[in-house]
Design an enzyme around this catalytic site. Structure first.
Site, PDB file in Angstrom:
ATOM      1  N   SER A 275       0.367  -1.382   0.158  1.00  0.00           N
ATOM      2  CA  SER A 275       0.403  -0.406  -0.033  1.00  0.00           C
ATOM      3  C   SER A 275       1.187   1.753   0.070  1.00  0.00           C
ATOM      4  O   SER A 275       0.035   2.381   0.418  1.00  0.00           O
ATOM      5  CB  SER A 275      -0.727  -0.154   1.473  1.00  0.00           C
ATOM      6  OG  SER A 275      -0.233   0.416   2.225  1.00  0.00           O
TER       7      SER A 275
ATOM      8  N   GLY B 261       1.411   1.142  -4.713  1.00  0.00           N
ATOM      9  CA  GLY B 261      -0.054  -0.017  -4.734  1.00  0.00           C
ATOM     10  C   GLY B 261      -1.154   0.652  -4.704  1.00  0.00           C
ATOM     11  O   GLY B 261      -2.030   0.485  -4.338  1.00  0.00           O
TER      12      GLY B 261
ATOM     13  N   LYS C  32       9.787  -4.021  -8.567  1.00  0.00           N
ATOM     14  CA  LYS C  32      10.457  -3.706  -8.904  1.00  0.00           C
ATOM     15  C   LYS C  32      11.764  -4.288  -8.587  1.00  0.00           C
ATOM     16  O   LYS C  32      12.116  -3.870  -7.251  1.00  0.00           O
ATOM     17  CB  LYS C  32      11.200  -2.257  -9.335  1.00  0.00           C
ATOM     18  CG  LYS C  32       9.743  -1.268  -9.992  1.00  0.00           C
ATOM     19  CD  LYS C  32      10.028  -2.148 -11.583  1.00  0.00           C
ATOM     20  CE  LYS C  32       8.870  -2.111 -12.668  1.00  0.00           C
ATOM     21  NZ  LYS C  32       7.786  -0.643 -12.563  1.00  0.00           N
TER      22      LYS C  32
ATOM     23  N   LYS D  10      16.574  -0.757 -15.924  1.00  0.00           N
ATOM     24  CA  LYS D  10      15.987   0.191 -16.356  1.00  0.00           C
ATOM     25  C   LYS D  10      16.983   1.305 -14.808  1.00  0.00           C
ATOM     26  O   LYS D  10      17.423   2.600 -15.876  1.00  0.00           O
ATOM     27  CB  LYS D  10      14.998   0.537 -16.110  1.00  0.00           C
ATOM     28  CG  LYS D  10      13.963   0.845 -15.256  1.00  0.00           C
ATOM     29  CD  LYS D  10      13.096   1.852 -14.523  1.00  0.00           C
ATOM     30  CE  LYS D  10      12.460   1.478 -13.259  1.00  0.00           C
ATOM     31  NZ  LYS D  10      10.682   1.786 -13.315  1.00  0.00           N
TER      32      LYS D  10
ATOM     33  N   ARG E 194      13.280   9.320  -9.561  1.00  0.00           N
ATOM     34  CA  ARG E 194      13.739   9.383  -8.551  1.00  0.00           C
ATOM     35  C   ARG E 194      16.075   8.614  -8.076  1.00  0.00           C
ATOM     36  O   ARG E 194      16.521   9.928  -7.495  1.00  0.00           O
ATOM     37  CB  ARG E 194      13.583   8.838  -6.914  1.00  0.00           C
ATOM     38  CG  ARG E 194      12.982   7.683  -7.298  1.00  0.00           C
ATOM     39  CD  ARG E 194      12.619   7.198  -5.345  1.00  0.00           C
ATOM     40  NE  ARG E 194      11.946   6.281  -5.616  1.00  0.00           N
ATOM     41  CZ  ARG E 194      11.031   5.459  -4.553  1.00  0.00           C
ATOM     42  NH1 ARG E 194      10.868   6.101  -3.660  1.00  0.00           N
ATOM     43  NH2 ARG E 194      11.043   4.370  -4.836  1.00  0.00           N
ATOM     44  N   ASN E 195      15.391   7.595  -9.296  1.00  0.00           N
ATOM     45  CA  ASN E 195      17.668   7.610  -9.265  1.00  0.00           C
ATOM     46  C   ASN E 195      17.605   8.100  -9.606  1.00  0.00           C
ATOM     47  O   ASN E 195      19.253   8.445  -9.303  1.00  0.00           O
ATOM     48  CB  ASN E 195      17.314   6.152 -10.311  1.00  0.00           C
ATOM     49  CG  ASN E 195      16.372   4.648  -9.231  1.00  0.00           C
ATOM     50  OD1 ASN E 195      17.211   4.119  -8.424  1.00  0.00           O
ATOM     51  ND2 ASN E 195      15.476   4.193  -9.438  1.00  0.00           N
TER      52      ASN E 195
END
Lengths: 350, 350
Positions: A13, A17, A129, A213, A277-278
């Site tokens: 969540s 989610g 991920k 990715k 954000r990466n």
């Protein structure tokens, strides 16, 4: 024949989610011939301003902590106990940080084993991920679920930044399946006019795209932080895609080339390398020189940066296959993140 | 065997032509065993603050009008007469706006016909983006050169915004060839440590990528102007790539899938859709509602926007193949540009 409907449980969540709960709730109502309308959502219980998050969600129909401002359908029911949330569900949607998957599956296992005589079998889909490490270097999250629960697992991944999906901005996504019927059923559960679902018979390719990715996005962030231009960034994305394709085929020769042309491939690389954000944290790393654990505290509220973890797992896999030098971009990202190499070395040997 | 060296003439001296002149000049000096050091550059003569542009370039070694601030090698010689510039050249680099190609080839034809007995044959490479229209809908610029001059023509295209290439920022590019030896020779002429050249046996695919990506960039610009998010833009780029691939195969079934994974394919789509001027003008169109000819005056100094022209040519081609409805993105861009349809219809039917 009994008219048994599919019952859905969302396990997780967070930001993604909750965005998915909105879509799934819309669709269980729309396709009421196939799905039970009520959807349970397992929520890791925490206090928000003194109140339990599950209670807030069930009263306000909003995940005020992880997806504020978005109304969830009233028939999404937040439940803090995992086995109670999953009781009676025939479709399990896993959408939790990858390090929690094994523990959650272990909790579910006794219940699911006792239910194998049900008329409708239990099937799962992973929206997670990331990957975990084993002796071979990489193991897939979907394999952890498959092996622990002994059920079929599909995978969903695509160019899907959660807040934009929640705002109903048009995008596409990809479901990888092993059993066509399950792929089509999950397509029905997730597809809307603003969330366009394609299906492809390739769970491994779809899942690895979603993890790898993020390593490319770290490279893209370094490039931005070094103020390289848009040609250079486009070259990094392209080279990253090529290394992803080759790594997938090294991991499993059955991965399909077409998978990389789906939303989970090039489209997700693009959105992750421009808006994720990466990318953002890696840009800050190249600009400020602050260590990643400091940036994770400053920018991610202490959450671990997926791409940095995945770079480590990928490097272990490449080492065990004596293939590091064939993947110069993945190698360079690893060395910058873990061996003190300067970001300026990013393009070395490309 | 006589040791005849290749003599290079660059036909064109705009922003991209001048950036390429810098690279080519560096390489004719570096590979002096293969190439004559001196490179001629045909310049469309114009006055800049009362002085001829060719004279400024030959004195200052800088194209002050189209690539200010970048020093060109001293052995780039600007010449205003086309046949004098091309005299004695064995390698012709075409880098002019596409509407001028036919007229320039007609001027060159008598000289080149009279030279067909030379020891070193004349070969050309086209760096031109765009296409022209004929009864079939689309004709390739390289075909115009081939047919007018009866010589072999290779094609170069990639994620190459000119100013960034001139600033020596790392990027990649793709040469499509028909004759392997010619592809390798041009690779030698263009490859540097910051301009990474790959070659592929597919002139048509490389050339069509260079033209069609501008139509995708118009769509990307509309998306930005409508303030759609990054998932939507990534979906547009992916769908655009799919339509490019299908259109190429409809045009010529020999076009290779691999071409779209080279720099001329996905990487060029990315850089053009994030940093190019087609994107910029289309964004302004969606924001302001001003007609394209006004925006071309305001933003491009009156130059025609390539993507808008190409959208027209593509639409004619699709109509003549009764295939419009199979290409909803190209169709929607055409209708927004030419039929008064609102940019808000961009995603219709995708």
């Amino acid at each position: 024949m009994m008219n048994l409907k599919e019952k859905v449980c969302i396990i997780g969540s967070g930001n993604w989610g909750s965005a998915i709960a909105k879509i799934v709730g819309e669709n269980t109502e729309r396709h009421s011939d196939v799905f039970e309308k009520e959807v349970t959502m397992w929520v890791y219980e925490e206090l928000v301003q003194g109140e339990k998050l599950t209670e807030i969600i069930n009263r306000q129909h909003e995940n005020v902590k992880y997806l504020p401002g978005i109304r969830l359908p009233d028939h999404i029911v937040a439940i803090p106990e995992l086995t109670r949330a999953a009781a009676g569900a025939s479709l399990l949607i896993f959408v939790v940080p990858h390090q929690f998957v094994k523990g959650l599956c272990d909790q579910l296992r006794p219940m699911i084993e006792s239910l194998q005589q049900r008329t409708i079998p239990i099937r799962a889909i992973s929206l997670i991920k990331g990957m975990s490490e084993n002796a071979r270097g990489i193991s897939l999250i979907s394999d952890v679920i498959r092996q622990t629960l002994n059920i079929d697992v599909s995978v969903l991944s695509g160019a899907n930044i959660a807040n934009e999906v929640a705002a109903e901005q048009f995008c596409e996504t990809t479901i990888g399946y092993r059993v066509l019927d399950h792929g089509m059923l999950f397509q029905k559960l997730f597809h809307t006019h603003y969330f366009n679902v394609s299906i492809i018979e390739d769970t491994t390719g779809v899942e690895l795209c979603g993890a790898l990715k993020n390593v490319v996005a770290i490279a893209a962030g370094f490039s931005d932080g070094l103020e390289y231009g848009s040609n250079t960034k486009a070259a990094i994305l392209r080279i990253g895609l090529m290394e992803m394709m080759r790594l997938c085929r090294l991991f499993d020769p059955h991965v399909k080339w077409e998978t990389f042309l789906e939303s989970c491939g090039i489209a997700d690389i693009i959105t992750t390398c421009y808006a994720g954000r990466n990318r953002k944290c890696a840009e800050a790393y190249a600009r400020t020189g602050k260590p990643f654990d400091v940036l994770e505290k400053e920018l991610l509220n202490g959450q671990k940066l997926q791409g940095v973890l995945t770079a480590h797992e990928v490097y272990g896999f490449l080492e065990s296959h004596h293939a590091v030098e064939q993947f110069p971009l993945f190698r360079n990202v690893y060395r910058i993140c873990y061996e003190g190499v300067k970001p300026q070395e990013l393009l070395k040997g490309l």
